[in-house]
Design an enzyme around this catalytic site. Structure first.
Site, PDB file in Angstrom:
ATOM      1  N   GLN A  84      42.508  36.187  23.407  1.00  0.00           N
ATOM      2  CA  GLN A  84      42.630  34.908  22.991  1.00  0.00           C
ATOM      3  C   GLN A  84      41.873  34.852  21.592  1.00  0.00           C
ATOM      4  O   GLN A  84      41.882  33.849  20.842  1.00  0.00           O
ATOM      5  CB  GLN A  84      42.334  33.698  23.810  1.00  0.00           C
ATOM      6  CG  GLN A  84      40.920  33.649  24.172  1.00  0.00           C
ATOM      7  CD  GLN A  84      40.428  34.477  25.357  1.00  0.00           C
ATOM      8  OE1 GLN A  84      40.761  35.210  25.577  1.00  0.00           O
ATOM      9  NE2 GLN A  84      39.127  34.019  26.001  1.00  0.00           N
ATOM     10  N   LYS A 131      43.556  51.124  33.279  1.00  0.00           N
ATOM     11  CA  LYS A 131      44.385  50.552  34.460  1.00  0.00           C
ATOM     12  C   LYS A 131      43.005  50.241  35.322  1.00  0.00           C
ATOM     13  O   LYS A 131      43.274  50.671  36.564  1.00  0.00           O
ATOM     14  CB  LYS A 131      45.525  51.145  35.092  1.00  0.00           C
ATOM     15  CG  LYS A 131      46.746  51.191  34.212  1.00  0.00           C
ATOM     16  CD  LYS A 131      47.303  49.862  34.220  1.00  0.00           C
ATOM     17  CE  LYS A 131      46.971  48.770  33.108  1.00  0.00           C
ATOM     18  NZ  LYS A 131      47.536  47.600  33.264  1.00  0.00           N
ATOM     19  N   ASP A 191      51.442  43.624  32.974  1.00  0.00           N
ATOM     20  CA  ASP A 191      50.182  43.153  33.299  1.00  0.00           C
ATOM     21  C   ASP A 191      49.946  41.795  33.721  1.00  0.00           C
ATOM     22  O   ASP A 191      49.458  41.368  34.570  1.00  0.00           O
ATOM     23  CB  ASP A 191      49.539  43.730  31.892  1.00  0.00           C
ATOM     24  CG  ASP A 191      47.943  43.626  32.143  1.00  0.00           C
ATOM     25  OD1 ASP A 191      47.297  44.475  32.847  1.00  0.00           O
ATOM     26  OD2 ASP A 191      47.060  42.914  31.581  1.00  0.00           O
ATOM     27  N   GLU A 195      48.686  40.222  37.317  1.00  0.00           N
ATOM     28  CA  GLU A 195      47.699  39.311  37.548  1.00  0.00           C
ATOM     29  C   GLU A 195      47.974  37.575  37.841  1.00  0.00           C
ATOM     30  O   GLU A 195      47.217  36.948  38.479  1.00  0.00           O
ATOM     31  CB  GLU A 195      46.619  39.140  36.245  1.00  0.00           C
ATOM     32  CG  GLU A 195      47.221  38.642  34.832  1.00  0.00           C
ATOM     33  CD  GLU A 195      46.460  39.431  33.565  1.00  0.00           C
ATOM     34  OE1 GLU A 195      45.958  40.451  33.765  1.00  0.00           O
ATOM     35  OE2 GLU A 195      46.631  38.740  32.513  1.00  0.00           O
ATOM     36  N   GLU A 227      37.296  36.045  57.720  1.00  0.00           N
ATOM     37  CA  GLU A 227      38.895  36.169  58.224  1.00  0.00           C
ATOM     38  C   GLU A 227      39.695  36.431  56.820  1.00  0.00           C
ATOM     39  O   GLU A 227      40.460  37.192  56.826  1.00  0.00           O
ATOM     40  CB  GLU A 227      39.292  35.063  58.989  1.00  0.00           C
ATOM     41  CG  GLU A 227      40.403  35.329  59.803  1.00  0.00           C
ATOM     42  CD  GLU A 227      40.472  36.523  60.399  1.00  0.00           C
ATOM     43  OE1 GLU A 227      39.448  36.835  61.295  1.00  0.00           O
ATOM     44  OE2 GLU A 227      41.386  37.490  60.381  1.00  0.00           O
ATOM     45  N   SER A 252      46.188  46.631  64.276  1.00  0.00           N
ATOM     46  CA  SER A 252      46.675  46.708  65.740  1.00  0.00           C
ATOM     47  C   SER A 252      47.952  46.476  65.753  1.00  0.00           C
ATOM     48  O   SER A 252      48.685  46.047  64.824  1.00  0.00           O
ATOM     49  CB  SER A 252      45.958  45.408  66.480  1.00  0.00           C
ATOM     50  OG  SER A 252      46.342  44.215  66.068  1.00  0.00           O
TER      51      SER A 252
HETATM   52 MG    MG Z   1      45.231  43.571  33.676  1.00  0.00          MG
END
Ligand code: MG
Ligand code: NAD
Length: 337
Positions: A84, A131, A191, A195, A227, A252
């Protein structure tokens, strides 16, 4: 299958015979600059005067210059300030110091693809996009491996843009793992999509919603944290190592049956339609325009969301639980946009 490049496909002398400026010394910048230096490349770091990061760069033995001087000195310029910020920096500092024949490199296609930066016709414009996060680009280079990268050429004024980009990828360790040929368009769109729908947006929203459902139903926050957040890494590691079948094999049979019957209710046709809508907003440039407007208005929504998440119960309990894990080093995000 896209074209892939490895160690033998790059000519290391192309980049080591040029003067390279890395602008910015953040996540990617520090890794690129250090790896280039260790690969024998003549590299300078472009940083604002008085930048706190200049000290670290100097300690490593890197030369630091004001960004304008670095661009003027170099004939290869890698732009590694936040996306930006790049358009403003380009207008105020980079554009006036570019010489015909220079090579302008990026690690993400955002600004060039969406037209926020339009370099003159007499410079090469290419991308070398690792990457992986910057700290891994550095660590894996030091260890002798490397983070895979994407390479793309937007403008080939010299006829050598591709070979130079590949030589740069070689110097930062990318060709050790494999470099994929792509375009600025495909890199940028995939990309952003990744994201938004899964890596950051999707996972983050699922973690918080699932945590809220458990705690609102009266289960202890500590159990909910383990969890829905902590254990995520263990599952992602299995996916990373052997794909979906390996993950399903390792959990499982009960978990696997829950996966195949309940998963499609969480990500259903409606969710998939929303993913397509998000992809269209990316492709049309709507997302990019929205984000640039947000940033230029002082990023009010981003800063408000950042402050709000710190108060979320999953973050509060997480801080306490992680403090009890001696193998974790406390991570404190800096508040810059
Ligand atoms: Mg990225
Ligand atoms: P960062 O936020 O970690 O680092 C930014 C650097 O720019 C810092 O050195 C900072 O001091 C400097 N900076 C910030 N504002 C500035 C300004 N106004 N003027 C001059 N310098 C300024 O950035 P990053 O995450 O390394 O991203 C750099 C580029 O790499 C982006 O194009 C990004 O999309 C791309 N990229 C990043 C990653 C990653 O792992 N973070 C991965 C692949 C590609």
């Amino acid at each position: 299958m896209p074209t892939m490049y490895y160690e033998g496909d790059a000519d290391p002398t192309l980049i080591s015979s040029r003067k390279v400026a890395v602008i910015g010394f953040g996540s990617q910048g520090h890794a690129h600059a250090m790896n280039l230096k260790d690969s024998g490349v003549d590299v300078v770091v472009g940083l604002r005067p008085g930048s706190r990061r200049a000290e670290r760069a100097t300690e490593f033995g890197l030369r630091v210059m004001d960004p304008a001087d670095a661009v003027a000195w170099a004939d290869v310029i890698m732009v590694l300030v936040p996306d930006q910020v790049q358009a403003d920096l380009y207008e105020s500092v980079i554009a006036t110091h570019l010489d015909p024949g220079d090579v302008l490199l990026f690690a993400h296609g955002f600004n060039v693809h969406f037209g926020y930066i339009a370099p003159p016709a007499d410079v090469d414009v290419a991308m070398v996009a690792p990457k992986g996060p910057g700290h891994l680009v550095r660590r894996q280079y030091v260890e002798g491996s490397g983070v895979p990268a994407l390479v793309a050429v937007h403008q080939n004024a010299s006829g050598a843009a591709h070979a130079i980009a590949l030589s740069y990828a070689h110097a930062i360790g990318g060709t050790r793992a494999g470099v994929i040929e792509t375009t600025f368009k495909d890199e940028t769109e995939t990309d952003l999509f990744g994201e938004q729908v899964i890596l950051c947006g999707g996972i983050d929203s699922m973690v918080r919603s699932a945590f809220e459902v458990l705690t609102e139903a009266g289960y202890p926050a500590e159990m909910a944290y383990f969890e829905v957040l902590h254990e995520l890494k263990l599952i992602v590691d299995l996916l990373f190592e052997g794909g979906i079948a390996w993950m399903r094999h390792s959990v499982s049979d009960t978990a696997e049956y829950g996966d195949i019957t309940r998963g499609p209710r969480i990500v259903n046709d409606e969710t998939k339609a929303e993913m397509r809508a998000i992809l269209e907003e990316i492709q049309s440039g709507q997302f990019a325009a929205e984000w640039m407007d947000e940033y230029r208005a002082g990023a009010p929504n981003l800063l408000a969301a950042r402050a709000a998440v710190a108060d979320h119960a999953v973050e509060q309990v997480g801080r306490d639980l992680r403090a009890m894990m001696p193998f974790l080093v406390e991570k404190i995000p800096a508040d810059d946009v």
